[in-house]
Design a protein around this motif. Structure first.
Motif, PDB file in Angstrom:
ATOM      1  N   ARG A  32     -22.581  15.480  42.413  1.00  0.00           N
ATOM      2  CA  ARG A  32     -22.793  15.883  43.803  1.00  0.00           C
ATOM      3  C   ARG A  32     -21.685  16.773  44.331  1.00  0.00           C
ATOM      4  O   ARG A  32     -21.883  17.530  45.277  1.00  0.00           O
ATOM      5  N   LEU A  33     -20.498  16.697  43.718  1.00  0.00           N
ATOM      6  CA  LEU A  33     -19.418  17.583  44.137  1.00  0.00           C
ATOM      7  C   LEU A  33     -19.790  19.044  43.921  1.00  0.00           C
ATOM      8  O   LEU A  33     -19.345  19.926  44.672  1.00  0.00           O
ATOM      9  N   ILE A  91     -21.260  20.717  46.982  1.00  0.00           N
ATOM     10  CA  ILE A  91     -20.292  21.096  48.005  1.00  0.00           C
ATOM     11  C   ILE A  91     -19.548  22.360  47.588  1.00  0.00           C
ATOM     12  O   ILE A  91     -19.343  23.274  48.395  1.00  0.00           O
ATOM     13  N   LEU A 143     -16.163  12.094  46.184  1.00  0.00           N
ATOM     14  CA  LEU A 143     -16.772  12.411  47.471  1.00  0.00           C
ATOM     15  C   LEU A 143     -16.494  11.337  48.514  1.00  0.00           C
ATOM     16  O   LEU A 143     -16.400  11.639  49.702  1.00  0.00           O
ATOM     17  N   ARG A 144     -16.364  10.087  48.088  1.00  0.00           N
ATOM     18  CA  ARG A 144     -16.167   9.018  49.071  1.00  0.00           C
ATOM     19  C   ARG A 144     -14.839   9.191  49.793  1.00  0.00           C
ATOM     20  O   ARG A 144     -14.736   8.918  50.998  1.00  0.00           O
ATOM     21  N   ALA A 161     -13.202  12.102  50.182  1.00  0.00           N
ATOM     22  CA  ALA A 161     -13.346  13.271  51.050  1.00  0.00           C
ATOM     23  C   ALA A 161     -14.162  12.920  52.291  1.00  0.00           C
ATOM     24  O   ALA A 161     -13.859  13.380  53.403  1.00  0.00           O
ATOM     25  N   LEU A 162     -15.188  12.087  52.124  1.00  0.00           N
ATOM     26  CA  LEU A 162     -16.007  11.641  53.249  1.00  0.00           C
ATOM     27  C   LEU A 162     -15.166  10.840  54.238  1.00  0.00           C
ATOM     28  O   LEU A 162     -15.225  11.064  55.457  1.00  0.00           O
ATOM     29  N   ALA A 207     -18.378  18.753  58.606  1.00  0.00           N
ATOM     30  CA  ALA A 207     -17.980  18.511  57.219  1.00  0.00           C
ATOM     31  C   ALA A 207     -18.288  17.070  56.821  1.00  0.00           C
ATOM     32  O   ALA A 207     -18.750  16.810  55.695  1.00  0.00           O
ATOM     33  N   LEU A 253     -20.813  15.971  53.697  1.00  0.00           N
ATOM     34  CA  LEU A 253     -20.381  15.074  52.621  1.00  0.00           C
ATOM     35  C   LEU A 253     -21.223  13.797  52.605  1.00  0.00           C
ATOM     36  O   LEU A 253     -21.523  13.259  51.539  1.00  0.00           O
ATOM     37  N   THR A 262     -23.571  12.319  49.517  1.00  0.00           N
ATOM     38  CA  THR A 262     -23.304  10.978  48.989  1.00  0.00           C
ATOM     39  C   THR A 262     -24.559  10.116  48.957  1.00  0.00           C
ATOM     40  O   THR A 262     -24.780   9.346  48.020  1.00  0.00           O
TER      41      THR A 262
END
Length: 473
Positions: free
Chosen positions: A119-120, A123, A296-297, A299-300, A321, A325, A329
C-alpha cells in the motif's frame, strides 16, 4: 478531441494508482504459489515481465476506449461538418499511448520493487511521481522570455502540459492566462457563449514527440528486470544474509516440531480459555488492522498527531494527508480473509458476526475513530459543526471501505472512488468536502446526505452478501 484532452489529462495522472495492484498479477501469482512453478521453468525473466507489461497495456487500452462513446455523443450533439475518423481518433491515440506505456511500465516496476509493492506504493505514486510527471513537463514548456507555458515538452508521458499548450495554440486570439483545462464553477446560471474551435493543431513534430514518448516506459521496465526476484523469498526479504535466515528458520522449525528441545513441556502450558463474542471480534479485527499496517500505521499516526498541533493554516493539509493514509490502510480490510484464502476458516469461528459487512464496518469505524482522535478533537474545538463534519466524514469513509470491499472483493474500487472525492475536496468543491476540512458546506443537510449515502452503500453490500449466502457462494 477536447473530450479526449480533458479526460486523459487527469485520468492517467491521478487514476493510474488504481491499476497498480488490480491490473498487476505478481501478488496473485505469489500468493497462489504459481510463481514457484514459473520459477522452476526455463521461462526468461524478460519474457515473463514483458507478458505482464503487455497485459497491462491491453487493460489500460480497453479502459481508454470507454471514452469513445462519450466523444461520439458530443460530436453528434455539437459537431459541425463532415465526420473525419482521423481527426476524431487521432488526438486520442497520440495522447493516450505514451500514458498507457508509462503507467503500465511503472506498475510492473512498483510491483517487483521491495517496499513499493504494498500500500505504500500507492502513496509514493500519488505524491512523488504525480508531482514529477507534472512539474517536469511544465518546466520544459515554460518560455524563459515570456514566462508562459507555450512550448511542447519532450517528457510528458501523461500529456497534461501538452494538452494545455495545444489548446492555447488553437486559440491565438485568447487573452494569455484566460484558458483553463480544469473544472470551472460559476455562480448562478450565466449563459456561456459557444465559440467555434478549430481543434488541436496536430503536426508532424507533435506526432513525433508523442510517439517517441512511448519509449519513456523502457527505463522503468529495465529497472524492474534488475529488481525482479523470480519469486525467490530469500532474494525478496531484506535484513539478515540468506545463510543466517535459513539457520534461524531451521532452529524455529525444530523448536516447533519438538517443544522439549527448547525446554518447554506440554504439561507446563496453561490451558487457554476463550469467551468469543461479536464485540471481541470487532476489537480483534481493528487490532489486526493496526498490526498489518506496516510503515503506513506510523505515518498515519504521525499525520493524525500533527493535524492536532500544527497552526490552523496547515491543519487542513495534514488532515488531508491523514485521510489519504487512512484510505490506503483500510482499503483491503473488508476482503483480507478472502484474498488470503482464509475466509472459510475465519467465518467458521464462534463469535465472528454473521454479516461480513457489519463486522468490517464496525472494526474499520473503530480503527478510524481511534487513530483519528487527535484530528477529531482539533475539528471539534474549532466548532461543533466542523467536529460533526469530521466525525460523519470518517464514518462515511469507513462505510465506503466496508461496502465496496464486500461488493468487489478488493480495495481498488474504494480507492478509486475515494481518491476522486478526496481530490475534489482538496480543490475546495464545497459539497464534496466530506470531512469539512477546506471550508466546505458544514450544514446538517449535507452531513446527513453523506450518512444516508453510507447507509445506502452498506445496505446494498448486505443485500448482495445475503444473496450470495442464499446461493451457497
Amino acid at each position: 478531441s477536447l473530450v479526449w484532452c480533458l479526460w486523459l489529462r487527469g485520468g492517467f495522472l491521478g487514476g493510474g494508482v488504481c491499476f497498480f495492484r488490480g491490473a498487476v498479477w505478481f501478488r496473485r501469482d505469489r500468493q497462489r504459489r504459481i510463481g514457484a512453478i514459473l520459477a522452476a521453468t526455463p521461462l526468461p525473466n524478460a519474457s515473463y515481465l514483458l507478458g505482464k507489461y503487455l497485459a497491462h497495456v491491453a487493460y489500460l487500452s480497453l479502459l481508454t476506449l470507454l471514452v469513445v462513446p462519450i466523444g461520439l455523443y458530443h460530436w453528434f450533439r455539437f459537431g459541425v461538418g463532415a465526420f473525419n475518423l482521423f481527426s476524431f481518433l487521432g488526438p486520442l491515440v497520440l495522447l493516450a499511448l505514451p500514458g498507457i506505456a508509462f503507467v503500465a511500465a511503472m506498475a510492473v516496476l512498483f510491483d517487483v520493487a521491495p517496499g513499493l509493492s504494498g500500500r505504500l506504493g500507492w502513496i509514493v505514486w500519488f505524491f512523488a511521481l504525480s508531482l514529477f510527471v507534472a512539474a517536469l513537463p511544465i518546466a520544459q514548456a515554460r518560455n524563459p522570455a515570456t514566462g508562459r507555458t507555450e512550448r511542447l515538452p519532450v517528457f510528458d508521458p501523461m500529456g497534461g502540459t501538452t494538452v494545455s499548450v495545444l489548446i492555447a495554440r488553437s486559440l491565438p486570439q485568447a487573452k494569455p492566462g484566460s484558458i483553463s483545462t480544469g473544472l470551472i464553477f460559476r455562480a448562478g446560471s450565466p449563459v456561456i457563449e459557444q465559440v467555434a474551435w478549430p481543434g488541436l493543431p496536430i503536426d508532424a513534430r507533435f506526432a513525433a514527440i508523442r510517439l517517441g514518448g512511448i519509449l519513456w516506459g523502457l527505463p522503468p521496465l529495465a529497472l524492474a528486470l534488475l529488481l525482479f526476484d523470480r519469486f525467490d523469498p530469500a532474494r525478496r526479504r531484506l535484513g539478515l544474509p540468506r545463510s543466517q535466515r535459513e539457520a534461524k528458520q531451521s532452529a524455529a522449525a525444530v523448536a516447533i516440531a519438538s517443544p522439549e528441545a527448547s525446554g518447554v513441556r506440554f504439561a507446563d502450558l496453561a490451558p487457554i480459555r476463550v469467551s468469543p463474542s461479536r464485540l471481541r471480534a470487532v476489537f480483534a479485527d481493528a487490532l489486526l488492522l493496526w498490526q498489518t499496517g506496516s510503515i503506513l500505521r506510523w505515518a498515519l499516526l504521525l499525520a493524525a498527531l500533527l493535524s492536532a498541533v500544527v497552526p490552523s493554516g496547515a491543519a487542513p493539509m495534514l488532515g488531508a494527508a491523514f485521510l489519504l493514509l487512512l484510505a490506503a490502510t483500510i482499503a483491503e480490510a473488508p476482503c483480507r480473509e478472502a484474498l488470503a484464502g482464509a475466509a472459510p476458516m475465519v467465518f467458521s469461528q464462534p463469535g465472528v458476526p454473521r454479516s461480513t459487512t457489519l463486522w468490517k464496518l464496525a472494526s474499520i469505524g473503530l480503527f478510524s475513530l481511534i487513530t483519528g482522535l487527535p484530528f477529531l478533537l482539533r475539528s471539534t474545538l474549532a466548532s461543533p459543526a466542523q467536529g460533526f463534519a469530521a466525525l460523519s466524514g470518517l464514518l462515511f469513509v469507513a462505510a465506503l471501505a466496508a461496502s465496496f470491499g464486500v461488493l468487489t472483493g478488493a480495495g481498488k474500487l474504494f480507492l478509486a472512488f475515494f481518491l476522486g472525492l478526496w481530490y475534489c475536496a482538496l480543490n475546495r468543491i464545497p459539497y464534496l468536502d466530506f470531512c469539512g476540512l477546506f471550508g466546505g458546506d458544514l450544514g446538517l443537510p449535507i452531513r446527513a446526505a453523506y450518512l444516508a449515502a453510507a447507509a445506502v452503500f452498506v445496505g446494498l453490500a448486505m443485500a448482495v452478501e445475503a444473496r450470495r449466502r442464499a446461493g451457497g457462494r
